[in-house]
Design a protein around this motif. Structure first.
Motif, PDB file in Angstrom:
ATOM      1  N   ALA A   1      53.212  14.195 -30.828  1.00  0.00           N
ATOM      2  CA  ALA A   1      53.286  13.397 -32.051  1.00  0.00           C
ATOM      3  C   ALA A   1      52.225  13.853 -33.045  1.00  0.00           C
ATOM      4  N   GLY A   2      51.006  14.113 -32.551  1.00  0.00           N
ATOM      5  CA  GLY A   2      49.945  14.599 -33.418  1.00  0.00           C
ATOM      6  C   GLY A   2      50.247  15.969 -33.990  1.00  0.00           C
ATOM      7  N   LEU A   3      50.802  16.854 -33.163  1.00  0.00           N
ATOM      8  CA  LEU A   3      51.165  18.189 -33.646  1.00  0.00           C
ATOM      9  C   LEU A   3      52.245  18.115 -34.720  1.00  0.00           C
ATOM     10  N   ILE A   4      53.207  17.219 -34.511  1.00  0.00           N
ATOM     11  CA  ILE A   4      54.283  17.078 -35.497  1.00  0.00           C
ATOM     12  C   ILE A   4      53.736  16.542 -36.812  1.00  0.00           C
ATOM     13  N   MET A   5      52.938  15.479 -36.727  1.00  0.00           N
ATOM     14  CA  MET A   5      52.402  14.906 -37.967  1.00  0.00           C
ATOM     15  C   MET A   5      51.472  15.888 -38.664  1.00  0.00           C
ATOM     16  N   ALA A   6      50.628  16.576 -37.915  1.00  0.00           N
ATOM     17  CA  ALA A   6      49.734  17.569 -38.516  1.00  0.00           C
ATOM     18  C   ALA A   6      50.538  18.691 -39.164  1.00  0.00           C
ATOM     19  N   SER A   7      51.633  19.118 -38.509  1.00  0.00           N
ATOM     20  CA  SER A   7      52.484  20.170 -39.074  1.00  0.00           C
ATOM     21  C   SER A   7      53.101  19.730 -40.389  1.00  0.00           C
ATOM     22  N   VAL A   8      53.562  18.478 -40.434  1.00  0.00           N
ATOM     23  CA  VAL A   8      54.154  17.955 -41.668  1.00  0.00           C
ATOM     24  C   VAL A   8      53.123  17.958 -42.789  1.00  0.00           C
ATOM     25  N   PHE A   9      51.911  17.485 -42.494  1.00  0.00           N
ATOM     26  CA  PHE A   9      50.871  17.445 -43.524  1.00  0.00           C
ATOM     27  C   PHE A   9      50.442  18.849 -43.943  1.00  0.00           C
ATOM     28  N   LEU A  10      50.182  19.703 -42.958  1.00  0.00           N
ATOM     29  CA  LEU A  10      49.698  21.047 -43.271  1.00  0.00           C
ATOM     30  C   LEU A  10      50.741  21.861 -44.030  1.00  0.00           C
ATOM     31  N   ALA A  11      52.021  21.552 -43.840  1.00  0.00           N
ATOM     32  CA  ALA A  11      53.070  22.270 -44.572  1.00  0.00           C
ATOM     33  C   ALA A  11      52.939  22.067 -46.076  1.00  0.00           C
ATOM     34  N   PHE A  12      52.333  20.955 -46.493  1.00  0.00           N
ATOM     35  CA  PHE A  12      52.185  20.678 -47.917  1.00  0.00           C
ATOM     36  C   PHE A  12      51.097  21.538 -48.552  1.00  0.00           C
ATOM     37  N   VAL A  13      50.343  22.277 -47.753  1.00  0.00           N
ATOM     38  CA  VAL A  13      49.371  23.221 -48.301  1.00  0.00           C
ATOM     39  C   VAL A  13      50.086  24.318 -49.080  1.00  0.00           C
ATOM     40  N   THR A  14      51.377  24.548 -48.772  1.00  0.00           N
ATOM     41  CA  THR A  14      52.147  25.572 -49.479  1.00  0.00           C
ATOM     42  C   THR A  14      52.510  25.161 -50.905  1.00  0.00           C
ATOM     43  N   GLN A  15      52.343  23.875 -51.241  1.00  0.00           N
ATOM     44  CA  GLN A  15      52.680  23.409 -52.585  1.00  0.00           C
ATOM     45  C   GLN A  15      51.669  23.941 -53.597  1.00  0.00           C
ATOM     46  N   PRO A  16      52.078  24.165 -54.857  1.00  0.00           N
ATOM     47  CA  PRO A  16      51.159  24.746 -55.849  1.00  0.00           C
ATOM     48  C   PRO A  16      50.072  23.794 -56.329  1.00  0.00           C
ATOM     49  N   ASP A  17      50.329  22.483 -56.295  1.00  0.00           N
ATOM     50  CA  ASP A  17      49.371  21.499 -56.809  1.00  0.00           C
ATOM     51  C   ASP A  17      48.148  21.417 -55.895  1.00  0.00           C
ATOM     52  N   VAL A  18      46.947  21.605 -56.468  1.00  0.00           N
ATOM     53  CA  VAL A  18      45.728  21.614 -55.658  1.00  0.00           C
ATOM     54  C   VAL A  18      45.464  20.245 -55.040  1.00  0.00           C
ATOM     55  N   ILE A  19      45.913  19.169 -55.698  1.00  0.00           N
ATOM     56  CA  ILE A  19      45.709  17.834 -55.134  1.00  0.00           C
ATOM     57  C   ILE A  19      46.545  17.668 -53.873  1.00  0.00           C
ATOM     58  N   VAL A  20      47.785  18.156 -53.923  1.00  0.00           N
ATOM     59  CA  VAL A  20      48.651  18.090 -52.737  1.00  0.00           C
ATOM     60  C   VAL A  20      48.074  18.953 -51.623  1.00  0.00           C
ATOM     61  N   LYS A  21      47.547  20.128 -51.970  1.00  0.00           N
ATOM     62  CA  LYS A  21      46.905  20.983 -50.974  1.00  0.00           C
ATOM     63  C   LYS A  21      45.751  20.249 -50.293  1.00  0.00           C
ATOM     64  N   MET A  22      44.937  19.585 -51.111  1.00  0.00           N
ATOM     65  CA  MET A  22      43.762  18.881 -50.602  1.00  0.00           C
ATOM     66  C   MET A  22      44.177  17.773 -49.641  1.00  0.00           C
ATOM     67  N   MET A  23      45.187  17.004 -50.037  1.00  0.00           N
ATOM     68  CA  MET A  23      45.672  15.921 -49.186  1.00  0.00           C
ATOM     69  C   MET A  23      46.268  16.484 -47.901  1.00  0.00           C
ATOM     70  N   GLY A  24      47.089  17.515 -48.031  1.00  0.00           N
ATOM     71  CA  GLY A  24      47.762  18.073 -46.857  1.00  0.00           C
ATOM     72  C   GLY A  24      46.794  18.645 -45.847  1.00  0.00           C
ATOM     73  N   LEU A  25      45.819  19.433 -46.326  1.00  0.00           N
ATOM     74  CA  LEU A  25      44.852  20.042 -45.412  1.00  0.00           C
ATOM     75  C   LEU A  25      43.963  18.983 -44.774  1.00  0.00           C
ATOM     76  N   GLY A  26      43.455  18.069 -45.588  1.00  0.00           N
ATOM     77  CA  GLY A  26      42.569  17.035 -45.056  1.00  0.00           C
ATOM     78  C   GLY A  26      43.256  16.177 -44.015  1.00  0.00           C
ATOM     79  N   LEU A  27      44.479  15.725 -44.313  1.00  0.00           N
ATOM     80  CA  LEU A  27      45.194  14.858 -43.387  1.00  0.00           C
ATOM     81  C   LEU A  27      45.626  15.616 -42.137  1.00  0.00           C
TER      82      LEU A  27
END
Length: 732
Positions: free
Chosen positions: A634-660
């Motif tokens: 469950a943790g790997l899945i949720m982390a994968s979902v969040f980390l996938a948002f690092v690919t988005q161009p918006d730096v705020i989305v990157k920050m949220m995705g990587l941090g979470l």
């Protein structure tokens, strides 16, 4: 509560066809409504009680064009200069096309702001629309007008600002698709069943889809910002898949023990479903707690995210029993070991509980090391210089910096209230202009421009540094605290430093000042909910403390990467980016809630074993062996979902995705599977103790599902062993 969830699940599983038809009809109706009346308003950056808000209020009353929405057009040519007749004709044609667009009230002459070499010019387009009246189509219309007017010419035009940002909405959901693909792989590995993977994913995705539809319906009435939908998708995908995974996994255990599908579904909802409900409530409380910050944008983002979580919780408790009824014949595990307790996690539980003090010390040390960068965290607001070079906002920013300096991208608008000023107002304004021009880090000061009614004047101050630079923050503070008070001493002339750059700084300051209250409220409400769920005093309190450490680790990671630049290029970001003002509070709310999810999942299995007669240490070992693998996946899945948002161009989305994403991994691997079992071992019987007076006051929320008949742990293993024997006999 468990009994009610069991009855609902049993009914939905037995009558899955009509339930599925009703669900499909509901989604179609909601989707139709969203398509006709839905829509996202632009962000509301009101910051009540701040100096920049006072400046904005003056603009709204006396110079509305300065307070409304706008876009900056940046013209550029590499062939001659913009003053050449052919190029000037293109610029004039472009301006004429822009004037015809909906809502355009004023249009600056770009030749009043032209670079010394004549190759770059800029002008603002001001709209007479309120922030909640601007639509995506306004941005797209501006984009089309610029493209048509300059197509095939030697003049390029870029744009930035609120209206330009609207044109960038509705980009391809790359992050979401990557997250879903990774979830499919991990679910298949966990369940070894296509049907179980499909049921889990469909239950989660349906909740996310309904959540997005509802957000579209309520966005305008509630004033929800567009970023709220991004957060709702991130949370909905991660939490929704985790919730569905827990329920489907528990169902497979029960059906493998010989329960009928409807009975197994009822037991799964009474136990895992009750845990999902408790966990979801904690997440919603934590995120909705953002309302106490006192900034509409942050509160509304929290409200939108809470709506998204509510939808995936409801979907897990309703659509999963329907999917169980539809796929019952394929959901039964083909091999007993797929649902047996994990021997590896059983050994892990024994190891952790054998040396609890040493385990806690190692875990806390690891978290403390990750928290160290937090001491240098600087809150701020990334500017368009952090956008990808493929975006028009970034190209406009670079051109303006090249022509006029980086400060031109974030002018300070000094609002002067002249309503009480006397005959010496003109001299007072000149003295103020001179004082502003002498301030350090000021590149240019415009003459004071009175409003049409003469009630106020506006002075534009261009810093030498970029909007996100710390030097600009220092300049705003210096102007407010030193320069302006000295220049206006003895004059009855209130002066406020406003504009978008100053507003972002006030935004950061207000977030920082309200953070302690917010943290106290979120922790307090979450602890009370956990006490009600587990009938325990110490476990919720200790859980809250270690949650704070894992959140501190998340802050440390994003500070290290974005602000200090360690590995920033790996996520497509620049170094030296300040931490976005609302990111720490959003991460706190989300992580505190989500980490409690795993806490509930783990502790509910320990508590269940304890109340079935296990001694404290045995209950920990049995709980970890049963739920450890599920929590890791469950943790790997949720982390994968969040980390996938690092690919988005918006730096705020990157920050949220990587941090979470990284914080979830830390929380699962360090806090839940290392520290938490060791702490429960140290507490012993006291882990499940609660004072009688508190027990009477708190509502009784059962997570054990004792109301529903089901086999005990030993009976479950015996039934699975019997099934395996029958299968071997059949093969012979």
């Amino acid at each position: 509560m468990s009994s009610l969830l069991a009855r609902i699940a049993r009914s939905l599983t037995l009558h899955w066809k009509r339930s599925l038809a009703f669900a499909i009809a509901t989604v179609i109706v909601l989707g139709g409504l969203a398509g006709t009346v839905g829509g996202m308003p632009p962000e509301d950056f009101d910051i009540p009680g701040t100096e920049s808000q006072k400046a904005t209020d003056l603009f709204l009353e006396h110079a509305p064009a300065l307070a409304g929405v706008s876009a900056t057009l940046v013209f550029h040519t590499d062939d001659g200069t913009l003053r050449d007749p052919a190029n000037r004709a293109v610029v004039e044609r472009t301006l004429a096309a822009v004037r015809r667009l909906r809502g355009v009230a004023e249009l600056d002459d770009p030749y009043q702001q032209i670079s010394p070499d004549g190759r770059i010019a800029a002008g603002d387009v001001r709209y007479d629309l309120e922030f909640d009246q601007v639509e995506v189509e306004d941005g797209r219309a501006l984009e089309r007008a610029l493209a048509r007017a300059t197509d095939g010419t030697d003049v390029d035009v870029e744009m930035r600002g609120v209206v330009a940002d609207m044109a960038s909405q509705m980009e391809a959901p790359v992050g979401e698709l990557i997250g879903i693909a990774l979830a499919i792989i991990l679910l298949t590995v966990l369940f070894r069943s296509g049907a179980a993977m499909a049921a889990t994913l469909i239950g989660a995705l349906l909740g996310v889809m309904v959540g997005q539809i509802i957000l579209q319906l309520v966005a305008r009435p509630l004033g929800l910002p567009e970023f709220a939908t991004t957060i709702a998708v991130m949370l909905g995908l991660g939490a929704g898949i985790d919730y569905a995974l827990l329920i489907i996994g528990r169902y497979r255990e029960q059906v493998a023990a010989g329960s009928a599908p409807q009975d197994a579904s009822a037991k799964a909802s009474a136990t895992a479903g009750a845990s999902v409900l408790a966990a979801g409530l904690i997440v919603m409380v934590a995120i909705a707690g953002l309302l106490v910050i006192g900034i509409p944008l942050i509160g509304k983002m929290g409200l939108g995210a809470a709506i998204g979580i509510a939808c995936v919780v409801v979907s897990s408790l309703t659509m999963l029993p329907v999917m169980i009824g539809a796929l019952a014949r394929w959901l039964r595990p083909k091999k007993p070991q797929h649902v047996l307790p994990s021997p590896a996690f059983e050994r892990w539980g024994r190891t952790i509980t054998a040396r609890p003090w040493a385990t806690v010390a190692v875990g806390v040390l690891a978290l403390a090391l990750l928290c160290i960068p937090v001491t240098s965290m600087r809150l701020g607001q990334p500017d368009d210089g952090n956008q990808p070079e493929s975006r028009t906002q970034r190209r406009a920013y670079d051109l303006l910096s090249q022509a006029f300096g980086p400060g031109y991208n974030g002018p300070l608008l000094v609002a002067v209230d002249l309503q009480r000023a006397g005959e010496g107002a003109a001299a007072d304004l000149r003295r103020l202009e001179a004082a502003l021009g002498r301030a350090p880090d000021v590149a240019f000061v415009s003459p004071a421009m009175p409003s049409r009614d003469g009630a106020m004047a506006t002075i534009s101050v261009i810093p030498r540094s970029s909007p996100q630079d710390e030097a600009t923050s220092d300049l705003v503070k210096h102007l407010r605290e030193d320069v302006i008070p000295a220049a206006t001493a003895g004059a009855d002339m209130p002066v406020y430093v406003g504009g978008q750059t100053a507003a972002f700084m006030d935004f950061s300051d207000k977030v920082s000042s309200r953070l302690p209250v917010f943290i106290a409220i979120v922790i307090g409400l979450s602890v009370i909910l956990l006490m009600a769920a587990f009938r325990s005093l110490w476990v919720p309190l200790v859980s809250a403390v270690f949650n704070l450490l894992s959140i501190g680790a998340a802050y440390g990671v994003i500070t290290l990467v974005f602000q200090e630049g360690v590995g920033a290029s790996l996520v497509g970001a620049d170094s030296g980016v300040p931490i976005v003002s609302f990111v720490p509070v959003m991460i706190f709310a989300i992580l505190f809630g989500l980490s409690m999810d795993y806490n509930v999942f783990l502790l509910s299995r320990m508590r269940e074993a304890y109340h079935e007669g296990d001694r404290p240490r045995d209950s920990i070992i049995h709980g970890v062996s049963r739920i450890g693998k599920v929590i890791v996946f469950a943790g790997l899945i949720m982390a994968s979902v969040f980390l996938a948002f690092v690919t988005q161009p918006d730096v705020i989305v990157k920050m949220m995705g990587l941090g979470l994403g990284l914080a979830i991994l830390v929380d699962v691997l360090v806090v839940r599977l290392v520290i938490a079992p060791a702490v429960v071992q140290l507490l012993g019987d006291r882990a499940w103790w609660i004072p009688r007076w508190l027990d009477r006051v708190l509502p009784n929320v059962s997570l054990d599902g004792h109301e529903v008949d089901a086999p005990t742990e030993a009976e479950l293993e015996a039934a699975i062993a019997g099934q395996a024997t029958d299968e071997r006999e059949a093969v012979r």
